[in-house]
Design a protein around this motif. Structure first.
Motif, PDB file in Angstrom:
ATOM      1  N   ASP A 101       0.837  -1.192   0.000  1.00 34.19           N
ATOM      2  CA  ASP A 101       0.000   0.000   0.000  1.00 34.19           C
ATOM      3  C   ASP A 101       0.873   1.245   0.000  1.00 34.19           C
ATOM      4  O   ASP A 101       2.072   1.184   0.288  1.00 34.19           O
ATOM      5  CB  ASP A 101      -0.925   0.016   1.223  1.00 34.19           C
ATOM      6  N   ASP A 102       0.248   2.389  -0.293  1.00 38.18           N
ATOM      7  CA  ASP A 102       1.032   3.622  -0.350  1.00 38.18           C
ATOM      8  C   ASP A 102       1.510   4.086   1.023  1.00 38.18           C
ATOM      9  O   ASP A 102       2.352   4.974   1.115  1.00 38.18           O
ATOM     10  CB  ASP A 102       0.235   4.744  -1.038  1.00 38.18           C
ATOM     11  N   ASP A 103       0.997   3.483   2.100  1.00 31.70           N
ATOM     12  CA  ASP A 103       1.488   3.820   3.439  1.00 31.70           C
ATOM     13  C   ASP A 103       2.267   2.664   4.063  1.00 31.70           C
ATOM     14  O   ASP A 103       2.530   2.673   5.269  1.00 31.70           O
ATOM     15  CB  ASP A 103       0.336   4.236   4.352  1.00 31.70           C
ATOM     16  N   THR A 104       2.651   1.678   3.260  1.00 29.67           N
ATOM     17  CA  THR A 104       3.491   0.584   3.745  1.00 29.67           C
ATOM     18  C   THR A 104       4.938   1.051   3.794  1.00 29.67           C
ATOM     19  O   THR A 104       5.432   1.640   2.832  1.00 29.67           O
ATOM     20  CB  THR A 104       3.375  -0.646   2.835  1.00 29.67           C
ATOM     21  N   VAL A 105       5.599   0.802   4.908  1.00 29.94           N
ATOM     22  CA  VAL A 105       7.021   1.122   5.039  1.00 29.94           C
ATOM     23  C   VAL A 105       7.806  -0.168   4.840  1.00 29.94           C
ATOM     24  O   VAL A 105       7.700  -1.105   5.642  1.00 29.94           O
ATOM     25  CB  VAL A 105       7.334   1.745   6.414  1.00 29.94           C
ATOM     26  N   PHE A 106       8.563  -0.230   3.751  1.00 28.02           N
ATOM     27  CA  PHE A 106       9.389  -1.398   3.467  1.00 28.02           C
ATOM     28  C   PHE A 106      10.814  -1.170   3.949  1.00 28.02           C
ATOM     29  O   PHE A 106      11.283  -0.032   4.057  1.00 28.02           O
ATOM     30  CB  PHE A 106       9.409  -1.693   1.964  1.00 28.02           C
ATOM     31  N   PHE A 107      11.495  -2.275   4.221  1.00 27.43           N
ATOM     32  CA  PHE A 107      12.905  -2.266   4.572  1.00 27.43           C
ATOM     33  C   PHE A 107      13.617  -3.057   3.468  1.00 27.43           C
ATOM     34  O   PHE A 107      13.794  -4.282   3.575  1.00 27.43           O
ATOM     35  CB  PHE A 107      13.113  -2.870   5.959  1.00 27.43           C
ATOM     36  N   PRO A 108      13.976  -2.363   2.364  1.00 29.32           N
ATOM     37  CA  PRO A 108      14.341  -3.038   1.109  1.00 29.32           C
ATOM     38  C   PRO A 108      15.482  -4.038   1.219  1.00 29.32           C
ATOM     39  O   PRO A 108      15.423  -5.109   0.601  1.00 29.32           O
ATOM     40  CB  PRO A 108      14.707  -1.869   0.187  1.00 29.32           C
ATOM     41  N   GLU A 109      16.543  -3.707   1.955  1.00 25.28           N
ATOM     42  CA  GLU A 109      17.667  -4.642   2.034  1.00 25.28           C
ATOM     43  C   GLU A 109      17.263  -5.956   2.687  1.00 25.28           C
ATOM     44  O   GLU A 109      17.698  -7.030   2.276  1.00 25.28           O
ATOM     45  CB  GLU A 109      18.829  -4.003   2.798  1.00 25.28           C
ATOM     46  N   ASN A 110      16.413  -5.873   3.701  1.00 24.95           N
ATOM     47  CA  ASN A 110      15.935  -7.094   4.340  1.00 24.95           C
ATOM     48  C   ASN A 110      14.996  -7.869   3.423  1.00 24.95           C
ATOM     49  O   ASN A 110      14.947  -9.110   3.454  1.00 24.95           O
ATOM     50  CB  ASN A 110      15.240  -6.763   5.652  1.00 24.95           C
ATOM     51  N   LEU A 111      14.216  -7.145   2.614  1.00 23.44           N
ATOM     52  CA  LEU A 111      13.354  -7.800   1.631  1.00 23.44           C
ATOM     53  C   LEU A 111      14.195  -8.615   0.651  1.00 23.44           C
ATOM     54  O   LEU A 111      13.852  -9.757   0.311  1.00 23.44           O
ATOM     55  CB  LEU A 111      12.516  -6.762   0.890  1.00 23.44           C
ATOM     56  N   VAL A 112      15.304  -8.043   0.213  1.00 27.11           N
ATOM     57  CA  VAL A 112      16.211  -8.768  -0.687  1.00 27.11           C
ATOM     58  C   VAL A 112      16.751 -10.019  -0.006  1.00 27.11           C
ATOM     59  O   VAL A 112      16.832 -11.096  -0.610  1.00 27.11           O
ATOM     60  CB  VAL A 112      17.360  -7.844  -1.137  1.00 27.11           C
ATOM     61  N   ARG A 113      17.107  -9.896   1.278  1.00 28.01           N
ATOM     62  CA  ARG A 113      17.652 -11.048   2.006  1.00 28.01           C
ATOM     63  C   ARG A 113      16.629 -12.176   2.106  1.00 28.01           C
ATOM     64  O   ARG A 113      16.980 -13.352   2.020  1.00 28.01           O
ATOM     65  CB  ARG A 113      18.099 -10.606   3.400  1.00 28.01           C
ATOM     66  N   VAL A 114      15.375 -11.819   2.272  1.00 29.78           N
ATOM     67  CA  VAL A 114      14.333 -12.839   2.369  1.00 29.78           C
ATOM     68  C   VAL A 114      14.094 -13.500   1.013  1.00 29.78           C
ATOM     69  O   VAL A 114      14.059 -14.731   0.901  1.00 29.78           O
ATOM     70  CB  VAL A 114      13.026 -12.218   2.908  1.00 29.78           C
TER      71      VAL A 114
END
Length: 498
Positions: A183-196
């Motif tokens: 969503d437009d108010d979701t805060v992602f943590f991109p580096e951790n997303l890549v790790r997953v």
């Protein structure tokens, strides 16, 4: 000559009879074909108006394998090998033109135009747009061609947002391995997303995300639904199959409430289960999410949602500034952010729980790690605002100050030496102003600051089993009422007797 003429004359009636029979046969065939077409059309319209049911499983599955006219062929053999990078991920964020101007501040917190790729998909051009590149570019969703609900004149917003995956795929951007919805108010943590996502083969069919924290939400929308606010990832291999059936499938599940539930139903038609990763956080809770983040599961923090209107993560700050503080710690060590660690000081009979980069809890008694790993219930359920149930155990946050931990929040963080960080946590006043008068608590309350020294986590930290390391408590000199504790080498969920 006369005989031949007679033969010719006699053949005329026979030829005319054959022509009449052929004409009647063609006429009958066309009439039957028309009736059959009308019957099929009527039955299709009738069944499309019905809600999905087990009795229609054959209809659903057979429809699922018929590709739409906009289906793009996939050639996975052209995908390069090697580790997954951030530029292999294409974000598709759902938003609305009327609210994008105010809600984009949450995307600005984590979006980097130099490293992240994707778009926020709106229903129309926003009325005004301030200049800047620190937030995702927007695109306007196309009006779907699929049949509309008999009770509505236009597709619903959830139908539109369910199609973001399809529209993102059909952009045909090179090098995309994963489509990540949010969503437009979701805060992602991109580096951790890549790790997953690096743990999975994008050429296979994967549907990755997390369910709701509130049982009432999961019962209503499905435990196998990856909730969209917390975000979910679709591998390229799955997207290749899913986009071909998505429009017709959305039409079948038009009455479902959310876009994420509709996508989940379509994924289920392909026989792909949800792969759950605990770092995706829908945060379907009301009140203060402190208890959840202070006892985070041992997994990389991937996303946070439902922070609009929630109590700020840090006292004395608004929510956006609180998130900036947390993201500052995240940039220092992404993999260690809010990972829980335990330390014990047996000389004082103290227990310490650390959520790195966020908070520290000090207990003037010895408490087992099994208890410390259970979140304090500082929140209520999302829909009814009740005390539960949740999909995890909770322990009560007592009114009696002698039964509560002394809480510290991140004050500052800095990098020291080669691959190390030093973070300081400052004691916060109790929300109700009450302090325990017991001697053990009075001694613990003299600790104003706690400093944690830790080694940084490498990029492959979450690709293997955690290695057990020491957790050591050291005391700095006591200056009357201001005492500082130094804690060294704390790793997620490590504990040691000292």
């Amino acid at each position: 000559m006369n005989n031949n003429q007679n033969n010719v004359v006699k053949s005329f009636p026979e030829t005319k009879t054959h022509q009449n029979k052929l004409f009647r046969l063609i006429k009958s065939t066309l009439l039957l074909s028309l009736l059959l077409f009308i019957s099929i059309f009527a039955l299709t319209a009738f069944f499309s108006s019905l809600p999905p049911s087990p009795a229609r499983i054959f209809y659903s599955i057979s429809s699922a394998v018929i590709p739409s006219s906009s289906y793009r062929s996939c050639n996975l053999s052209t995908h390069e090998s090697g580790p997954t990078r951030l530029d292999h991920i294409l974000f598709g964020l759902g938003g609305a033109s009327k609210t994008w101007e105010t809600r984009r501040v949450y995307s600005q917190l984590w979006w980097d135009p130099n490293t992240t790729r994707g778009f926020v998909w709106l229903d129309d051009n926003p009325p005004k747009m301030s200049p800047g590149r620190s937030f995702p570019p927007y695109r306007v969703s196309v009006r779907a061609w699929y049949s509309l609900s008999p009770t509505q004149n236009t597709p619903s917003s959830s139908d539109r947002m369910a199609r973001i995956l399809k529209e993102s795929f059909e952009l045909g951007l090179p090098g995309v391995r994963w489509f990540v919805m949010g969503d437009d108010d979701t805060v992602f943590f991109p580096e951790n997303l890549v790790r997953v996502l690096s743990k999975y083969d994008h050429r296979e069919m994967y549907y990755i995300g997390g369910s709701s924290e509130s049982v009432e939400q999961d019962v209503m929308h499905g435990y196998e639904t990856a909730f969209g606010g917390g975000g979910f990832a679709v591998s390229y291999g799955l997207a290749c199959e899913l986009v071909g059936i998505l429009d017709g499938c959305i039409n079948r599940y038009h009455n479902y409430y959310g876009s994420d539930e509709k996508v989940s139903a379509c994924v289920a038609e392909l026989g792909v289960p949800l792969t759950k990763e605990p770092g995706f956080h829908q945060l379907d809770v009301r009140g203060d999410v402190y208890g959840i983040l202070a006892a985070h599961p041992v997994a990389p923090l991937v996303s946070l949602h439902h922070l609009v209107g929630a109590k700020p993560l840090f006292p004395g700050e608004n929510q956006v500034d609180s998130l900036r503080r947390l993201l500052h710690a995240y940039k220092a060590d992404p993999g260690l952010t809010i990972q829980q660690s335990f330390c014990y000081d047996h000389s004082r009979k103290w227990s310490v729980s650390i959520s790195w980069g966020y908070t520290v809890q000090l207990y003037p008694s010895l408490i087992s790690s099994k208890v410390l790993s259970v979140p304090l219930q500082t929140f209520h359920t999302w829909r009814s605002g009740s005390e539960g149930p949740f999909v995890f155990n909770t322990r009560p946050m007592r009114d009696d100050p002698c039964e509560r931990p002394i809480i510290y929040y991140l004050d500052q963080i800095k990098e020291i030496g080669e691959g190390k960080t030093l973070s300081t946590y400052k004691r916060a006043a109790a929300a109700d102003g009450k302090e325990c008068a017991q001697p053990a608590y009075k001694n613990a309350l003299s600790v104003e600051n706690i400093t944690v020294s830790a080694s940084k986590t490498g990029p492959k930290k979450w690709m293997k089993a955690p290695r057990r390391e020491c957790c050591e408590i050291r005391n700095s000199p006591t200056v009357y009422s201001n005492m500082r504790i130094m804690i060294r080498s704390c790793k997620p969920r490590e504990s040691i007797t000292i």
